[in-house]
Design a protein around this motif. Structure first.
Motif, PDB file in Angstrom:
ATOM      1  N   THR A   8     -70.705 -25.111 105.257  1.00 41.06           N
ATOM      2  CA  THR A   8     -72.093 -24.888 104.810  1.00 41.06           C
ATOM      3  C   THR A   8     -72.679 -23.642 105.475  1.00 41.06           C
ATOM      4  OG1 THR A   8     -72.994 -26.239 106.610  1.00 41.06           O
ATOM      5  CG2 THR A   8     -72.615 -27.382 104.533  1.00 41.06           C
ATOM      6  N   THR A  13     -72.348 -25.391  99.293  1.00 45.84           N
ATOM      7  CA  THR A  13     -72.058 -26.634 100.010  1.00 45.84           C
ATOM      8  C   THR A  13     -70.655 -27.034  99.575  1.00 45.84           C
ATOM      9  OG1 THR A  13     -74.363 -27.196  99.573  1.00 45.84           O
ATOM     10  CG2 THR A  13     -72.995 -28.908 100.590  1.00 45.84           C
ATOM     11  N   GLN A  90     -75.297 -22.550  95.352  1.00 45.03           N
ATOM     12  CA  GLN A  90     -76.770 -22.599  95.258  1.00 45.03           C
ATOM     13  C   GLN A  90     -77.318 -21.380  94.507  1.00 45.03           C
ATOM     14  OE1 GLN A  90     -78.252 -22.742  99.279  1.00 45.03           O
ATOM     15  NE2 GLN A  90     -77.296 -24.702  99.728  1.00 45.03           N
ATOM     16  N   HIS A 109     -78.616 -27.715 101.281  1.00 45.57           N
ATOM     17  CA  HIS A 109     -77.435 -28.363 101.885  1.00 45.57           C
ATOM     18  C   HIS A 109     -77.758 -29.819 102.236  1.00 45.57           C
ATOM     19  CE1 HIS A 109     -74.847 -24.913 102.110  1.00 45.57           C
ATOM     20  NE2 HIS A 109     -75.660 -24.212 102.874  1.00 45.57           N
ATOM     21  N   ILE A 113     -75.233 -32.503 100.600  1.00 47.06           N
ATOM     22  CA  ILE A 113     -73.979 -32.638 101.368  1.00 47.06           C
ATOM     23  C   ILE A 113     -73.322 -34.004 101.218  1.00 47.06           C
ATOM     24  CG2 ILE A 113     -75.113 -33.172 103.596  1.00 47.06           C
ATOM     25  CD1 ILE A 113     -72.723 -31.321 104.706  1.00 47.06           C
ATOM     26  N   SER A 145     -78.298 -23.604 107.925  1.00 48.84           N
ATOM     27  CA  SER A 145     -77.259 -24.106 107.024  1.00 48.84           C
ATOM     28  C   SER A 145     -76.071 -24.651 107.812  1.00 48.84           C
ATOM     29  CB  SER A 145     -76.785 -22.989 106.093  1.00 48.84           C
ATOM     30  OG  SER A 145     -77.831 -22.614 105.234  1.00 48.84           O
ATOM     31  N   GLY A 149     -74.095 -28.843 108.118  1.00 47.53           N
ATOM     32  CA  GLY A 149     -72.686 -29.252 108.037  1.00 47.53           C
ATOM     33  C   GLY A 149     -72.175 -29.768 109.368  1.00 47.53           C
TER      34      GLY A 149
END
Ligand code: KG4
Ligand code: ZN
Length: 391
Positions: A8, A13, A90, A109, A113, A145, A149
């Motif tokens: 990410t 994503t 995105q 995200h 996710i 971002s 993740g």
């Protein structure tokens, strides 16, 4: 052994599931292997291009050795099998702004996710409990971002008491080349060209990266994105410039090849960007201009030339056995062709990942994490693992 990887770092994503032979030391030693359900859906390996979900433009050739003299060892070495590699872009969120808006990227995200990880597991036919190793991108990239993740992966690793390996996004891009061609012979000279980075690396052995040169200002992808934005062509700029410039005359607009003054292996694209803006203003190039395709072809071609010129200088200096090209801009047909022409002239094996593995994806993250884990299987899961914005 099953790996769940998460990426990410910017505006995609992505989650992937990879399978490899068991690593019978350290954290997984002596534990029974659980493989989960067998895949119900056949999710092809990246090389099986035709069966993959549609790509977002770019070159159509697949990720193979392009010189015709590939080492026989490439047939023997093994790479992990990619059971799934889901990428949610995105682009639509950022397109109205002509570039990535960091705050919107991290919010997006967060929204997607869980679904993307779930989709990667279900496409692979793997239950979360069967995952042996978690992999995640630590940086460089957009910090908000990256944290989405990283936190998600930490949560999964902690709950399931499984190891977590953090990887560098740029090293993961280079790894994408080995995922499809595990037998690439070292020393390898790598040209990484993405939206945020343009760099040359010497890899003398697996997991060793010596930075030979990098951009001093804009990255090549950034220059493409900015010119597309200026002309109102949309975001991301690379694919749209490639599409609209197809068939254009790359010599129509006389751009000088950008070089750093000291002739080092560094790159510089901001002067070229300024020259392009000057052409646009002085010669009245616009979105609806009949000369648009010539202009875009000329701009794209000069970027490809500058990249390959530096690659040539680096190859003369370090005498590699193989060349690799990676990162989002490596999808570009003109760059791929120039790269392959140079490799042929130099008599070097040359590798470019298939288009889906050039742009950001989690399969490359999982592949790199696996290599790192195999080398140090006793690595404890570090929940203090931090994200970093810069290389
Ligand atoms: O590697 P990547 O997905 O993300 C970063 O790590 O930055 O690269 C994104 C970059 C963008 O600048 C995009 O315009 C460029 O890759 N790109 C292309 C093409 N497809 C994506 N540039 C030229 N031609 C393409 N077909
Ligand atoms: Zn990237």
């Amino acid at each position: 052994m099953l790996v769940l990887a998460i990426e990410t770092s910017c505006d995609e994503t992505s989650a992937a599931v990879l399978r490899t032979a068991p690593v019978l030391v350290g954290a997984t030693a002596g534990k029974p292997q659980e493989w989960g359900r067998l895949p119900e859906v056949h999710v092809p390996r990246p090389a099986e291009k035709s069966a993959l979900p549609p790509d977002k433009g770019g070159a159509g050739d697949s990720g193979t050795c392009t010189s015709g003299t590939c080492p026989p060892s490439s047939l023997n070495a093994s790479a992990p099998e990619v059971l799934s590699n889901i990428v949610l872009s995105q682009d639509e969120v950022h397109a109205p702004y002509g570039g990535v808006v960091p705050e919107l990227a991290s919010r997006q995200h967060i929204k997607t996710i869980a679904a993307i990880v779930g989709e990667a597991l279900s496409r692979a036919g793997v239950a979360l409990e069967a995952v042996d190793l978690y992999a995640v991108t630590q940086g460089p990239g957009l910090i908000g971002s990256l944290l989405v993740g990283l936190s998600f992966a930490k949560g999964l690793a902690y709950y399931h008491k499984k190891p977590l390996v953090g990887v560098d996004h740029l090293e993961a891009h280079l790894e994408a080349c080995f995922l499809e061609n595990p037998g690439i012979e070292y020393p390898v000279l790598g040209l990484l060209v993405s939206g945020g980075h343009t760099a040359l690396y010497l890899m003398e052995e697996p997991l060793s990266y010596k930075l030979l040169g990098k951009t001093r200002d804009d990255a090549a992808g950034e220059a493409l994105d900015k010119i597309a934005k200026f002309l109102g062509l949309g975001y991301p700029g690379g694919p749209v410039i490639e599409k609209l410039g197809r068939g254009g005359d790359p010599k129509a607009f006389p751009f000088a090849v950008p070089r750093t003054k000291d002739r080092s292996l560094d790159f510089s694209f901001s002067g070229l960007k300024t020259a392009a803006l000057k052409h646009i203003r002085e010669r009245g190039v616009s979105k609806d201009d009949p000369r648009l395709s010539d202009f875009l072809a000329s701009f794209e071609d000069i970027i490809a030339r500058a990249l390959v010129d530096n690659l040539r200088l680096a190859a003369d200096a370090v005498l590699p056995r193989s060349l690799v090209l990676c990162g989002g801009v490596a999808r570009n047909a003109r760059l791929r062709a120039r790269f392959q022409d140079f490799a042929r002239q130099a008599g070097l094996d040359a590798y470019v990942p298939s288009p889906k593995l050039c742009t950001d994806n989690a399969a490359m993250v999982g592949a790199l994490a696996l290599k790192k884990f195999v080398r140090r299987p006793d690595t404890a899961t570090d929940l203090d693992l931090d994200a970093y914005a810069r290389a």
